[in-house]
Design a protein around this motif. Structure first.
Motif, PDB file in Angstrom:
ATOM      1  N   MET B  21       0.846  -1.188   0.000  1.00 10.36           N
ATOM      2  CA  MET B  21       0.000   0.000   0.000  1.00 10.36           C
ATOM      3  C   MET B  21       0.879   1.234   0.000  1.00 10.36           C
ATOM      4  O   MET B  21       1.919   1.280   0.642  1.00 10.36           O
ATOM      5  CB  MET B  21      -0.873   0.039   1.247  1.00 10.36           C
ATOM      6  CG  MET B  21      -2.144  -0.735   1.062  1.00 10.36           C
ATOM      7  SD  MET B  21      -3.216  -0.327   2.425  1.00 10.36           S
ATOM      8  CE  MET B  21      -4.132  -1.847   2.499  1.00 10.36           C
ATOM      9  N   THR B  75      -7.744   4.044   1.270  1.00 10.17           N
ATOM     10  CA  THR B  75      -8.721   3.645   0.252  1.00 10.17           C
ATOM     11  C   THR B  75      -8.660   4.628  -0.901  1.00 10.17           C
ATOM     12  O   THR B  75      -8.003   5.666  -0.800  1.00 10.17           O
ATOM     13  CB  THR B  75     -10.150   3.579   0.842  1.00 10.17           C
ATOM     14  OG1 THR B  75     -11.031   2.983  -0.113  1.00 10.17           O
ATOM     15  CG2 THR B  75     -10.673   4.959   1.224  1.00 10.17           C
ATOM     16  N   ARG B  79     -10.875   1.396  -6.722  1.00  7.83           N
ATOM     17  CA  ARG B  79      -9.618   0.741  -6.350  1.00  7.83           C
ATOM     18  C   ARG B  79      -9.374  -0.523  -7.168  1.00  7.83           C
ATOM     19  O   ARG B  79     -10.243  -1.380  -7.273  1.00  7.83           O
ATOM     20  CB  ARG B  79      -9.674   0.379  -4.864  1.00  7.83           C
ATOM     21  CG  ARG B  79      -8.394  -0.209  -4.338  1.00  7.83           C
ATOM     22  CD  ARG B  79      -8.475  -0.363  -2.836  1.00  7.83           C
ATOM     23  NE  ARG B  79      -7.165  -0.579  -2.257  1.00  7.83           N
ATOM     24  CZ  ARG B  79      -6.907  -0.444  -0.961  1.00  7.83           C
ATOM     25  NH1 ARG B  79      -7.854  -0.102  -0.125  1.00  7.83           N
ATOM     26  NH2 ARG B  79      -5.701  -0.657  -0.499  1.00  7.83           N
ATOM     27  N   ALA B 110     -18.398  -3.657   3.176  1.00 13.05           N
ATOM     28  CA  ALA B 110     -18.348  -4.090   4.572  1.00 13.05           C
ATOM     29  C   ALA B 110     -17.203  -3.493   5.384  1.00 13.05           C
ATOM     30  O   ALA B 110     -17.143  -3.685   6.590  1.00 13.05           O
ATOM     31  CB  ALA B 110     -18.286  -5.615   4.643  1.00 13.05           C
ATOM     32  N   ALA B 111     -16.295  -2.798   4.725  1.00  5.86           N
ATOM     33  CA  ALA B 111     -15.262  -2.046   5.461  1.00  5.86           C
ATOM     34  C   ALA B 111     -15.038  -0.797   4.628  1.00  5.86           C
ATOM     35  O   ALA B 111     -14.107  -0.694   3.860  1.00  5.86           O
ATOM     36  CB  ALA B 111     -13.981  -2.852   5.615  1.00  5.86           C
ATOM     37  N   GLU B 117     -15.179   3.467  -1.874  1.00  5.91           N
ATOM     38  CA  GLU B 117     -15.553   2.199  -2.503  1.00  5.91           C
ATOM     39  C   GLU B 117     -17.051   2.163  -2.820  1.00  5.91           C
ATOM     40  O   GLU B 117     -17.462   1.864  -3.944  1.00  5.91           O
ATOM     41  CB  GLU B 117     -15.180   1.052  -1.568  1.00  5.91           C
ATOM     42  CG  GLU B 117     -15.556  -0.318  -2.060  1.00  5.91           C
ATOM     43  CD  GLU B 117     -14.979  -1.395  -1.131  1.00  5.91           C
ATOM     44  OE1 GLU B 117     -13.826  -1.795  -1.365  1.00  5.91           O
ATOM     45  OE2 GLU B 117     -15.661  -1.816  -0.186  1.00  5.91           O
ATOM     46  N   LEU B 144     -15.735  -0.018  11.142  1.00  4.05           N
ATOM     47  CA  LEU B 144     -15.487  -0.026  12.589  1.00  4.05           C
ATOM     48  C   LEU B 144     -15.326   1.391  13.131  1.00  4.05           C
ATOM     49  O   LEU B 144     -15.746   1.709  14.240  1.00  4.05           O
ATOM     50  CB  LEU B 144     -14.196  -0.808  12.864  1.00  4.05           C
ATOM     51  CG  LEU B 144     -13.698  -0.874  14.291  1.00  4.05           C
ATOM     52  CD1 LEU B 144     -14.665  -1.653  15.161  1.00  4.05           C
ATOM     53  CD2 LEU B 144     -12.319  -1.526  14.333  1.00  4.05           C
ATOM     54  N   SER B 145     -14.715   2.234  12.327  1.00  2.74           N
ATOM     55  CA  SER B 145     -14.338   3.562  12.806  1.00  2.74           C
ATOM     56  C   SER B 145     -15.468   4.569  12.640  1.00  2.74           C
ATOM     57  O   SER B 145     -15.923   4.856  11.537  1.00  2.74           O
ATOM     58  CB  SER B 145     -13.083   4.027  12.053  1.00  2.74           C
ATOM     59  OG  SER B 145     -13.017   5.425  12.021  1.00  2.74           O
ATOM     60  N   MET B 148     -14.529   7.395  10.391  1.00  2.00           N
ATOM     61  CA  MET B 148     -14.632   7.089   8.958  1.00  2.00           C
ATOM     62  C   MET B 148     -16.092   7.082   8.506  1.00  2.00           C
ATOM     63  O   MET B 148     -16.401   7.536   7.414  1.00  2.00           O
ATOM     64  CB  MET B 148     -13.983   5.731   8.657  1.00  2.00           C
ATOM     65  CG  MET B 148     -12.477   5.776   8.701  1.00  2.00           C
ATOM     66  SD  MET B 148     -11.808   6.955   7.485  1.00  2.00           S
ATOM     67  CE  MET B 148     -10.849   8.021   8.548  1.00  2.00           C
ATOM     68  N   ALA B 200     -15.499  -8.046  13.248  1.00  3.36           N
ATOM     69  CA  ALA B 200     -14.852  -9.083  14.043  1.00  3.36           C
ATOM     70  C   ALA B 200     -15.728  -9.565  15.191  1.00  3.36           C
ATOM     71  O   ALA B 200     -15.461 -10.600  15.793  1.00  3.36           O
ATOM     72  CB  ALA B 200     -13.517  -8.578  14.586  1.00  3.36           C
ATOM     73  N   ASN B 217      -9.769  -5.591   1.496  1.00  2.00           N
ATOM     74  CA  ASN B 217      -8.631  -5.010   2.203  1.00  2.00           C
ATOM     75  C   ASN B 217      -8.917  -4.797   3.686  1.00  2.00           C
ATOM     76  O   ASN B 217      -8.564  -3.787   4.273  1.00  2.00           O
ATOM     77  CB  ASN B 217      -8.211  -3.701   1.520  1.00  2.00           C
ATOM     78  CG  ASN B 217      -7.874  -3.935   0.056  1.00  2.00           C
ATOM     79  OD1 ASN B 217      -6.983  -4.716  -0.244  1.00  2.00           O
ATOM     80  ND2 ASN B 217      -8.610  -3.323  -0.844  1.00  2.00           N
ATOM     81  N   VAL B 218      -9.589  -5.767   4.257  1.00  3.79           N
ATOM     82  CA  VAL B 218      -9.848  -5.720   5.694  1.00  3.79           C
ATOM     83  C   VAL B 218      -9.532  -7.068   6.348  1.00  3.79           C
ATOM     84  O   VAL B 218      -9.059  -7.111   7.468  1.00  3.79           O
ATOM     85  CB  VAL B 218     -11.291  -5.248   5.992  1.00  3.79           C
ATOM     86  CG1 VAL B 218     -12.320  -6.244   5.478  1.00  3.79           C
ATOM     87  CG2 VAL B 218     -11.483  -4.988   7.479  1.00  3.79           C
TER      88      VAL B 218
END
Ligand SMILES: C[S@@+](CC[C@H](N)C(=O)[O-])C[C@H]1O[C@@H](n2cnc3c(N)ncnc32)[C@H](O)[C@@H]1O
Lengths: 135, 275
Positions: B21, B75, B79, B110-111, B117, B144-145, B148, B200, B217-218
Motif C-alpha cells: 500500500m 482507500t 480501487r 463491509a469495510a 468504494e 469499525l471507525s 470514517m 470481528a 482489504n480488511v
C-alpha cells in the motif's frame, strides 16, 4: 510512447520525468511554457500524451490546449492538466477545451500512476504494476 | 519531538514493503495519533523517538504493527479498477437479468473506510445502468471507525483524495466545490447509507441479504480464526447467486470451502457453491 512535459518549473518537470522513467516511459520531451509546447508539437513527432501545467508565462496551459485542439491533426494526442488550479469550474473549462484528465498539485506518485491507468497508458493498478513502480 | 519528514518517508517505505500500500503524503498527520498507542505500549512517550526505535530495531513484529496502524483507512476511488470493470460488464448485468421481476438490488461495502468504494459503485450504477433508476437499490457501507463513518456520510473529499483514481469527467459530473474540498452531489449521496459495525464481533447483528458484498482489504488485519468466522457470516448474508468480492491480495482459500470463484475482466469474485 512519447510524453511531453509542459511546466515552467524545471524541478516539477524532473520529478514527473523521474516517475515516468520508473514505470518504463523514457521518451520524454519538455517545454517551459505553452508556446514552446505548441512549437514542439507542430515540429513533431506528436507526443502520445502531454502533461500540462496551467499557469505559465508566455502562453498558459489552457491556451495551449485550446490552440492545439484547433488543429485536427493533433487530435490523437492525449492531454492531462497537472496544476494547482483546483476549482471545479477550472476543471470543467479544461475538459471542455479538450483536456482528457486532470491532476491537482500537490500529488503523490501513486496518484499520477492512477491517472495514467485511467488514460490506458499503464496496466491496471494491481499488485504487479505497483511492485514494478516502487522497485 | 514528533514524526519528522524523513521519518514519514521511512514509514511510507516500510508500509509499501509490507503491504504494497502506498501511503500518500497527506496521511502524514495520521502518524502521530496512530503510533502513539504502540509507542506507549513499549514505554516510549514520544512518537518521533518511537519511529527511530522501529528503524533501529528491525523488529519484524513491531514493523507489522506499525504498518497495520498506518494503513488502516487507506482507500481510493475505483480501487484496482478491474473489479469495477467486472461489476459493469459481468456481475451487474447478471444480477439485473436475474432480478428483473423483483427490481431490487442490494450492495454492501463491509469495510467502507471513508466511502470511496461504495460511492464508486453508486457512480458506476448512475453512469452505466440508467435502466435501474426505478429499481429499489440499497447501498450500505459499514466500518469499525466512527470517524470514517462520519467522513463517508459527509461525502466531502480533499484534492489529494480526489486525485486517487477518480476520472476527471466524474469529478465534474458528481461533485461540487466546497471550500478547497469537493462534495458529492445529493443525487449520489442520497443513494447510500453508512453505519458503524465491527466485522470481528460475531455473530453479526441482523442484516438483510446482499447481492454483492465488498469485503476488501480488511481481512488482512485479522487472524485466521476471525477471517473464518467473518467469511462464514458473509456467506449467510449473500443472496442466492450473490457475489462476494475480496481485496486483490485476499482469498477464501484455506479459510472456507464454501465458495467457488468466478473470474471476469481479470478480477475474481466468490459465489456460494451449489450443493
Ligand atoms: C484499508 S481500509 C479498506 C477500505 C476499502 N474497503 C478498500 O478496499 O479500499 C480498511 C478498513 O477496515 C476497517 N476495519 C478494520 N477493522 C474492522 C473491523 N473489525 N470491522 C469493521 N471494519 C474494520 C478500517 O476502519 C478501515 O476503514
Amino acid at each position: 510512447m512519447r510524453v511531453l512535459l509542459v511546466d515552467d518549473s524545471r524541478a516539477m518537470r524532473s520529478i514527473v520525468a523521474r516517475i515516468l522513467r520508473k514505470i518504463g516511459i523514457f521518451d520524454i520531451d519538455e517545454a517551459a511554457d505553452g508556446q514552446e509546447a505548441l512549437d514542439r508539437v507542430k515540429a513533431g513527432p506528436v507526443p502520445d500524451l502531454a502533461l500540462v501545467d496551467w499557469n505559465m508565462p508566455v502562453m498558459n496551459g489552457l491556451d495551449f490546449v485550446i490552440s492545439v485542439r484547433k488543429e485536427g491533426e493533433f487530435r490523437s494526442m492525449t492531454i492531462m492538466m497537472v496544476t494547482t488550479e483546483n476549482e471545479h469550474g477550472q476543471i470543467v473549462r479544461a475538459l471542455a477545451a479538450g483536456a482528457h484528465e486532470y491532476l491537482i498539485k500537490p500529488f503523490d506518485e501513486e496518484a499520477l500512476i492512477d491517472k495514467l491507468a485511467i488514460l490506458g497508458f499503464v496496466g491496471n493498478l494491481d499488485e504487479a504494476s505497483s511492485e514494478q513502480v516502487h522497485s | 519531538m514528533t514524526v519528522a519528514n524523513d521519518q514519514f518517508t521511512f514509514l511510507q517505505e516500510l508500509v509499501y514493503k509490507r503491504s504494497a500500500m502506498v501511503l500518500s503524503d497527506s496521511k502524514a498527520y495520521l502518524a502521530e495519533s496512530r503510533l502513539m498507542p504502540l509507542a506507549r505500549a513499549i514505554g516510549i512517550s514520544d512518537t518521533g523517538e518511537f519511529v527511530a526505535h522501529v528503524r533501529r530495531s528491525h523488529d519484524v513484529k513491531l514493523e507489522e504493527q506499525v504498518v497495520e496502524a498506518m494503513t488502516i483507512n487507506e482507500t481510493l476511488w475505483f480501487r484496482d479498477k478491474r473489479p469495477f470493470d467486472a461489476l459493469r460488464s459481468h456481475v451487474l448485468p447478471d444480477l439485473i437479468s436475474r432480478k428483473a421481476s423483483a427490481r431490487q438490488l442490494s450492495i454492501w461495502s463491509a469495510a467502507s473506510s471513508s466511502g470511496q468504494e461504495l460511492y464508486s459503485v453508486a457512480i458506476l450504477l448512475e453512469e452505466s445502468f440508467p435502466q435501474m433508476r426505478d429499481w429499489r437499490v440499497s447501498l450500505l457501507g459499514t466500518d469499525l471507525s466512527r470517524e470514517m463513518v462520519d467522513k463517508a456520510t459527509s461525502g466531502v473529499y480533499s484534492s489529494m483524495e480526489m486525485n486517487r483514481g477518480l476520472p476527471a469527467a466524474m469529478l465534474i459530473r458528481y461533485f461540487s466545490q466546497s471550500g478547497s474540498s469537493y462534495r458529492l452531489t445529493d443525487t449520489i449521496r442520497s443513494k447510500v447509507r453508512f453505519q458503524q459495525m465491527n466485522l470481528a464481533s460475531t455473530p453479526w447483528p441482523s442484516l438483510p441479504v446482499f447481492d454483492v458484498i465488498l469485503l476488501r482489504n480488511v481481512l488482512i488485519y485479522f487472524d485466521v480464526g476471525t477471517k473464518q468466522r467473518i467469511l462464514q457470516e458473509a456467506r449467510r448474508r449473500l443472496s442466492p447467486g450473490g457475489y462476494l468480492l475480496l481485496g486483490t491480495a485476499e482469498t477464501t482459500s484455506g479459510l472456507s470451502g464454501e465458495f467457488e470463484t468466478v473470474s471476469a475482466e481479470g478480477a475474481v469474485f466468490y459465489r456460494v457453491k451449489e450443493r
